[in-house]
Design a protein around this motif. Sequence first.
Motif, mmCIF file in Angstrom:
data_model
loop_
_atom_site.group_PDB
_atom_site.id
_atom_site.type_symbol
_atom_site.label_atom_id
_atom_site.label_comp_id
_atom_site.label_asym_id
_atom_site.label_seq_id
_atom_site.Cartn_x
_atom_site.Cartn_y
_atom_site.Cartn_z
ATOM 1 N N ALA A 32 -37.999 -37.020 27.714
ATOM 2 C CA ALA A 32 -39.114 -36.098 27.470
ATOM 3 C C ALA A 32 -38.903 -34.796 28.238
ATOM 4 C CB ALA A 32 -40.432 -36.752 27.869
ATOM 5 N N ALA A 33 -38.371 -34.889 29.460
ATOM 6 C CA ALA A 33 -38.104 -33.687 30.246
ATOM 7 C C ALA A 33 -37.021 -32.833 29.593
ATOM 8 C CB ALA A 33 -37.697 -34.075 31.674
ATOM 9 N N LEU A 34 -35.988 -33.480 29.040
ATOM 10 C CA LEU A 34 -34.942 -32.732 28.331
ATOM 11 C C LEU A 34 -35.510 -32.032 27.101
ATOM 12 C CD1 LEU A 34 -31.971 -35.288 28.441
ATOM 13 C CD2 LEU A 34 -32.209 -33.190 29.780
ATOM 14 N N ALA A 35 -36.405 -32.710 26.394
ATOM 15 C CA ALA A 35 -37.025 -32.110 25.221
ATOM 16 C C ALA A 35 -37.876 -30.917 25.619
ATOM 17 C CB ALA A 35 -37.873 -33.149 24.484
ATOM 18 N N ALA A 36 -38.605 -31.028 26.743
ATOM 19 C CA ALA A 36 -39.436 -29.924 27.217
ATOM 20 C C ALA A 36 -38.587 -28.720 27.604
ATOM 21 C CB ALA A 36 -40.278 -30.380 28.407
ATOM 22 N N GLU A 37 -37.356 -28.978 28.064
ATOM 23 C CA GLU A 37 -36.450 -27.889 28.423
ATOM 24 C C GLU A 37 -35.755 -27.292 27.203
ATOM 25 O OE1 GLU A 37 -33.735 -29.392 31.304
ATOM 26 O OE2 GLU A 37 -35.317 -30.011 32.698
ATOM 27 N N GLY A 38 -35.957 -27.896 26.038
ATOM 28 C CA GLY A 38 -35.349 -27.386 24.820
ATOM 29 C C GLY A 38 -33.912 -27.797 24.617
ATOM 30 N N LEU A 39 -33.460 -28.812 25.368
ATOM 31 C CA LEU A 39 -32.066 -29.239 25.262
ATOM 32 C C LEU A 39 -31.850 -30.267 24.165
ATOM 33 C CD1 LEU A 39 -31.118 -29.535 29.039
ATOM 34 C CD2 LEU A 39 -30.453 -27.735 27.435
ATOM 35 N N VAL A 40 -32.891 -31.044 23.843
ATOM 36 C CA VAL A 40 -32.746 -32.067 22.823
ATOM 37 C C VAL A 40 -33.944 -32.017 21.878
ATOM 38 C CG1 VAL A 40 -31.439 -33.593 24.346
ATOM 39 C CG2 VAL A 40 -33.912 -33.869 24.169
ATOM 40 N N GLU A 78 -29.841 -23.794 20.243
ATOM 41 C CA GLU A 78 -30.327 -22.893 21.274
ATOM 42 C C GLU A 78 -31.470 -22.055 20.714
ATOM 43 O OE1 GLU A 78 -27.488 -20.540 23.270
ATOM 44 O OE2 GLU A 78 -26.180 -22.218 23.782
ATOM 45 N N ARG A 79 -32.538 -21.978 21.481
ATOM 46 C CA ARG A 79 -33.690 -21.191 21.066
ATOM 47 C C ARG A 79 -33.530 -19.758 21.518
ATOM 48 N NH1 ARG A 79 -34.983 -26.332 21.666
ATOM 49 N NH2 ARG A 79 -36.697 -27.281 20.496
ATOM 50 N N GLY A 118 -26.572 -30.899 17.247
ATOM 51 C CA GLY A 118 -26.879 -31.869 16.202
ATOM 52 C C GLY A 118 -26.313 -33.243 16.438
ATOM 53 N N VAL A 119 -25.470 -33.419 17.471
ATOM 54 C CA VAL A 119 -24.881 -34.729 17.750
ATOM 55 C C VAL A 119 -25.922 -35.619 18.426
ATOM 56 C CG1 VAL A 119 -23.139 -35.938 19.120
ATOM 57 C CG2 VAL A 119 -22.519 -33.895 17.834
ATOM 58 N N LYS A 120 -25.915 -36.879 18.035
ATOM 59 C CA LYS A 120 -26.897 -37.828 18.541
ATOM 60 C C LYS A 120 -26.511 -38.333 19.927
ATOM 61 C CE LYS A 120 -29.239 -42.118 17.185
ATOM 62 N NZ LYS A 120 -29.328 -43.174 16.139
ATOM 63 N N LEU A 121 -27.509 -38.431 20.796
ATOM 64 C CA LEU A 121 -27.319 -38.991 22.133
ATOM 65 C C LEU A 121 -27.324 -40.518 22.059
ATOM 66 C CD1 LEU A 121 -28.233 -36.037 22.829
ATOM 67 C CD2 LEU A 121 -29.329 -37.017 24.869
ATOM 68 N N PRO A 122 -26.821 -41.175 23.115
ATOM 69 C CA PRO A 122 -26.954 -42.640 23.156
ATOM 70 C C PRO A 122 -28.420 -43.049 23.037
ATOM 71 C CG PRO A 122 -25.488 -41.870 24.892
ATOM 72 C CD PRO A 122 -26.086 -40.656 24.295
ATOM 73 N N SER A 123 -28.658 -44.217 22.507
ATOM 74 C CA SER A 123 -30.029 -44.687 22.338
ATOM 75 C C SER A 123 -30.671 -44.988 23.687
ATOM 76 C CB SER A 123 -30.051 -45.948 21.476
ATOM 77 O OG SER A 123 -29.462 -47.026 22.188
ATOM 78 N N ASN A 124 -32.001 -45.061 23.679
ATOM 79 C CA ASN A 124 -32.717 -45.410 24.916
ATOM 80 C C ASN A 124 -32.257 -46.765 25.458
ATOM 81 O OD1 ASN A 124 -34.137 -43.056 24.372
ATOM 82 N ND2 ASN A 124 -36.109 -43.931 25.001
ATOM 83 N N ARG A 125 -32.000 -47.703 24.541
ATOM 84 C CA ARG A 125 -31.559 -49.029 24.978
ATOM 85 C C ARG A 125 -30.230 -48.936 25.704
ATOM 86 N NH1 ARG A 125 -31.539 -53.629 20.504
ATOM 87 N NH2 ARG A 125 -33.771 -53.102 20.657
ATOM 88 N N GLU A 126 -29.308 -48.119 25.164
ATOM 89 C CA GLU A 126 -28.006 -47.955 25.816
ATOM 90 C C GLU A 126 -28.154 -47.288 27.187
ATOM 91 O OE1 GLU A 126 -25.058 -47.387 21.977
ATOM 92 O OE2 GLU A 126 -26.277 -45.701 22.642
ATOM 93 N N LEU A 127 -29.072 -46.305 27.276
ATOM 94 C CA LEU A 127 -29.277 -45.609 28.552
ATOM 95 C C LEU A 127 -29.922 -46.529 29.586
ATOM 96 C CD1 LEU A 127 -30.453 -42.116 27.223
ATOM 97 C CD2 LEU A 127 -28.219 -42.708 28.198
ATOM 98 N N VAL A 128 -30.835 -47.371 29.147
ATOM 99 C CA VAL A 128 -31.441 -48.348 30.056
ATOM 100 C C VAL A 128 -30.363 -49.244 30.654
ATOM 101 C CG1 VAL A 128 -32.875 -50.438 30.114
ATOM 102 C CG2 VAL A 128 -33.758 -48.349 29.042
ATOM 103 N N LYS A 129 -29.443 -49.707 29.787
ATOM 104 C CA LYS A 129 -28.361 -50.578 30.259
ATOM 105 C C LYS A 129 -27.413 -49.824 31.178
ATOM 106 C CE LYS A 129 -24.859 -53.776 28.494
ATOM 107 N NZ LYS A 129 -24.239 -54.345 27.270
#
Length: 478
Positions: free
Chosen positions: A49-57, A70-71, A24-35
Amino acid sequence: MFDSSSSEKILKDLRDEVKRYPIGVKLPSNRELVKRYQASAGTVSRAIAALAAEGLVDAVPGSGVFRARERAKRPGTMDCSWQEVSLNAEPGGLPATVRHDAASLLAYLQTPPPGAMDLASGYPHSSLQPEQALSSAHARAGRRPGAWTRPPVEGIAELREWFARDIGSAPSPSDVLICAGGQSALVCTLRSLAQPGAAVLVESPTYPGVLAAARAAGLRPVPVPVDADGVRVELLAKAFTSSGAGVFVCQPLFQNPTGATLAAERRAPVLEAARAAGAFVVEDDFVRRLGHGAPLLAPLVEDDQDGRVVHIHSLTKATSPNLRIAALVARGAAFERLRTAQVIDNFFVPKTLQETALELVGSPAWPRHLRSLAAELRERKELAVAALGEHLPEFEVTLVPKGGYHLWLRLPEDSPAETDVVASARRAGVLVTAGGPYFASEPSARFLRLSYAAAPSAAGVRDGVRRLAEGWRSVGAS
């Protein structure tokens, strides 16, 4: 610009990082990851998107990306044996009439292994496709007014008009139904014109997609032999009488797999045999645009006087496997039945695809492409025939057609099984197609089909035949 190596590094880093986060903890934003990674927004988005497809986020629009719960894991094996009864049992103990078997079609659609020469596929190599013209046509189509609105179920009027003109003088635009490719049109036609359990006459040998479609519709394919001049009309009349079939499916031009063209003197007897039986003739005109420059006979539908011929006219072979556009021509009640079936199955063919086809065939690039394709296919055919004579003189080229993309090869009588020859050829680095699946009943001999359009070049065709000879020798042929 998308950088696959950068994306993979970001994905690996984030995968390790996410596993340390509480649920449930939030990841850094896309803007932060780009930087952080000095990467493009697109590259970061693909990694997320790949992390989401793996069920991690879990990505929550407007809120961000969070560590997912966890699923539940699926069991390693699943017992689906009950489906054998459910899918095949019928009331009263009657045998099932419907057979879903796409093995032969999947062989057409297989992806060649790395380094293998493809002499099996029914689609021309990408080097023979008008890719630039298609891309331009697609871009123009997307900008057309109303391109994304729902089209009429019969197809857009301009494309129906173009097909009617292209086929000949007989059809009117109101006789044309736009379908999603020739195979879809075949399936729709067989399901609409014949009742489950009925016989349907097919050429022997014939395109395996016809046999698969007929059996999936619960029909019984009855073979009628083909020679160098097309279907044998005396046997066709006999087959109508003995089987009671109400439909005959044929490919009068450059037939698959033999390459035969129905002779002019057989056209009227074919229609007369169908007329006497009160039957339909389904004309699959799948390869008309793959002629090699010689004049072609008009479609059989041009001789139709009473709505007996249902004509299928596809753009796919001459363009791209992805331009799945075909015209289905029928008159009278047959048209209404086909239209109903099309609506039930698909609603309609996407308008942008129809608009793309219309843009392509109306462009100056279209006739140039057809001339280039004809010349290239003619050269490849001649090279294939010459290479077979040099490396495999024991193989009989049953007919050298004046169009199409394939040759039908008869193996020696004492040859190993077709499947062994095909497997040995594959080990030698070339894909060819066994002849058995082209027959509705027992084959008359052992055959291979060789496609000279699927190789990357004319030289590749010659190399593929050489590899086929290597495979042939390795199975003990003398």
